[in-house]
Design a protein around this motif. Structure first.
Motif, mmCIF file in Angstrom:
data_model
loop_
_atom_site.group_PDB
_atom_site.id
_atom_site.type_symbol
_atom_site.label_atom_id
_atom_site.label_comp_id
_atom_site.label_asym_id
_atom_site.label_seq_id
_atom_site.Cartn_x
_atom_site.Cartn_y
_atom_site.Cartn_z
ATOM 1 N N PHE A 106 -10.738 -11.026 -22.451
ATOM 2 C CA PHE A 106 -11.496 -12.057 -21.742
ATOM 3 C C PHE A 106 -11.973 -13.184 -22.644
ATOM 4 C CE2 PHE A 106 -11.896 -8.322 -18.917
ATOM 5 C CZ PHE A 106 -11.172 -8.856 -17.851
ATOM 6 N N ASP A 107 -11.531 -13.214 -23.898
ATOM 7 C CA ASP A 107 -11.780 -14.369 -24.762
ATOM 8 C C ASP A 107 -10.708 -15.433 -24.593
ATOM 9 O OD1 ASP A 107 -14.132 -13.425 -25.801
ATOM 10 O OD2 ASP A 107 -13.229 -12.617 -27.625
ATOM 11 N N MET A 108 -9.644 -15.126 -23.854
ATOM 12 C CA MET A 108 -8.627 -16.142 -23.574
ATOM 13 C C MET A 108 -9.220 -17.167 -22.617
ATOM 14 S SD MET A 108 -5.007 -14.179 -23.118
ATOM 15 C CE MET A 108 -5.332 -12.436 -22.945
ATOM 16 N N ASP A 109 -8.788 -18.432 -22.776
ATOM 17 C CA ASP A 109 -9.280 -19.417 -21.817
ATOM 18 C C ASP A 109 -8.608 -19.177 -20.464
ATOM 19 O OD1 ASP A 109 -6.841 -21.034 -21.529
ATOM 20 O OD2 ASP A 109 -7.301 -21.836 -23.501
ATOM 21 N N ASP A 110 -9.135 -19.771 -19.419
ATOM 22 C CA ASP A 110 -8.692 -19.478 -18.057
ATOM 23 C C ASP A 110 -7.198 -19.742 -17.837
ATOM 24 O OD1 ASP A 110 -11.272 -18.732 -17.522
ATOM 25 O OD2 ASP A 110 -11.766 -20.514 -16.345
ATOM 26 N N ASP A 111 -6.717 -20.873 -18.332
ATOM 27 C CA ASP A 111 -5.305 -21.200 -18.143
ATOM 28 C C ASP A 111 -4.412 -20.210 -18.889
ATOM 29 O OD1 ASP A 111 -5.852 -23.366 -16.514
ATOM 30 O OD2 ASP A 111 -5.836 -24.800 -18.177
ATOM 31 N N GLU A 112 -4.784 -19.889 -20.105
ATOM 32 C CA GLU A 112 -4.004 -18.941 -20.907
ATOM 33 C C GLU A 112 -3.976 -17.568 -20.228
ATOM 34 O OE1 GLU A 112 -3.852 -17.412 -25.536
ATOM 35 O OE2 GLU A 112 -5.763 -18.088 -24.718
ATOM 36 N N LEU A 113 -5.116 -17.126 -19.742
ATOM 37 C CA LEU A 113 -5.198 -15.830 -19.071
ATOM 38 C C LEU A 113 -4.358 -15.819 -17.795
ATOM 39 C CD1 LEU A 113 -6.407 -12.992 -19.020
ATOM 40 C CD2 LEU A 113 -8.412 -13.947 -17.877
ATOM 41 N N ALA A 114 -4.380 -16.924 -17.048
ATOM 42 C CA ALA A 114 -3.582 -17.012 -15.822
ATOM 43 C C ALA A 114 -2.087 -16.943 -16.137
ATOM 44 C CB ALA A 114 -3.916 -18.295 -15.070
ATOM 45 N N ARG A 115 -1.646 -17.659 -17.165
ATOM 46 C CA ARG A 115 -0.228 -17.617 -17.552
ATOM 47 C C ARG A 115 0.161 -16.222 -18.039
ATOM 48 N NH1 ARG A 115 -1.796 -22.384 -19.995
ATOM 49 N NH2 ARG A 115 -1.692 -21.398 -22.049
ATOM 50 N N TYR A 116 -0.716 -15.614 -18.787
ATOM 51 C CA TYR A 116 -0.483 -14.259 -19.324
ATOM 52 C C TYR A 116 -0.336 -13.255 -18.178
ATOM 53 C CZ TYR A 116 -1.658 -10.117 -22.192
ATOM 54 O OH TYR A 116 -1.677 -8.909 -22.829
ATOM 55 N N GLN A 117 -1.226 -13.327 -17.194
ATOM 56 C CA GLN A 117 -1.153 -12.418 -16.053
ATOM 57 C C GLN A 117 0.104 -12.664 -15.224
ATOM 58 O OE1 GLN A 117 -3.061 -9.767 -14.794
ATOM 59 N NE2 GLN A 117 -3.832 -9.796 -16.872
ATOM 60 N N ALA A 118 0.464 -13.928 -15.035
ATOM 61 C CA ALA A 118 1.678 -14.245 -14.282
ATOM 62 C C ALA A 118 2.905 -13.700 -15.004
ATOM 63 C CB ALA A 118 1.794 -15.752 -14.089
ATOM 64 N N PHE A 119 2.907 -13.799 -16.325
ATOM 65 C CA PHE A 119 4.016 -13.246 -17.105
ATOM 66 C C PHE A 119 4.045 -11.722 -16.995
ATOM 67 C CE2 PHE A 119 5.757 -11.526 -21.055
ATOM 68 C CZ PHE A 119 7.023 -12.078 -21.006
ATOM 69 N N ALA A 120 2.885 -11.073 -17.099
ATOM 70 C CA ALA A 120 2.811 -9.610 -16.971
ATOM 71 C C ALA A 120 3.340 -9.166 -15.604
ATOM 72 C CB ALA A 120 1.380 -9.128 -17.189
#
Length: 142
Positions: free
Chosen positions: A19-33
């Motif tokens: 949860f230290d990732m910024d919102d956009d990075e976290l969203a891209r990461y989750q979409a990739f997962a």
């Protein structure tokens, strides 16, 4: 791994806490997962693919994706599978093949050994070693 197909998705940028990732990075990461999870489900038919964010021993955010027939498949207290290097390669190849088929990303995939974990090239990379199958997510549109 807990079961065949158990995969880690790791952001290439080192960040200790999910949860230290910024919102956009976290969203891209989750979409990739999500894309990796679909490939796992195709390669290893299961009821669901569990997503688990767990662990304090590794100072790098990561997601475990675990094909499940039951909740016991995602129980980290159970004994881990002991697979040969050839079995790891076969599992990784199946997931990679399904990922490519599902997402038509022929040109940006390379199968590497874990020794290139710190590779700075900007691509999505599938790694294997004696204990893990890992997709590294780089900050690119895939």
């Amino acid at each position: 791994p807990l079961v065949k197909g158990h995969t880690l998705v790791i952001p290439r940028r080192e960040v200790d806490y999910f949860f230290d990732m910024d919102d956009d990075e976290l969203a891209r990461y989750q979409a990739f997962a999500k894309r990796v999870a679909k490939a796992i489900k195709a390669a290893f038919p299961c009821k669901k693919v569990a997503q688990v964010v767990l662990g304090l021993e590794v100072a790098h955010a990561h997601i475990h994706l675990i094909p499940m027939q039951s909740e016991q498949d995602a129980d980290f207290r159970r004994e881990k599978l002991k697979l040969t290097p050839e079995e790891f390669q076969e599992i990784a190849a199946k997931i990679r093949e399904e990922f490519v088929l599902l997402h038509k990303l022929f040109s940006i995939f390379h199968l590497y050994l874990a020794g290139v974990f710190l590779n700075q090239r900007r691509r999505v990379t599938l790694l294997t070693d004696q204990q893990h199958i890992v997709f590294l997510h780089d900050d690119v549109t895939v």
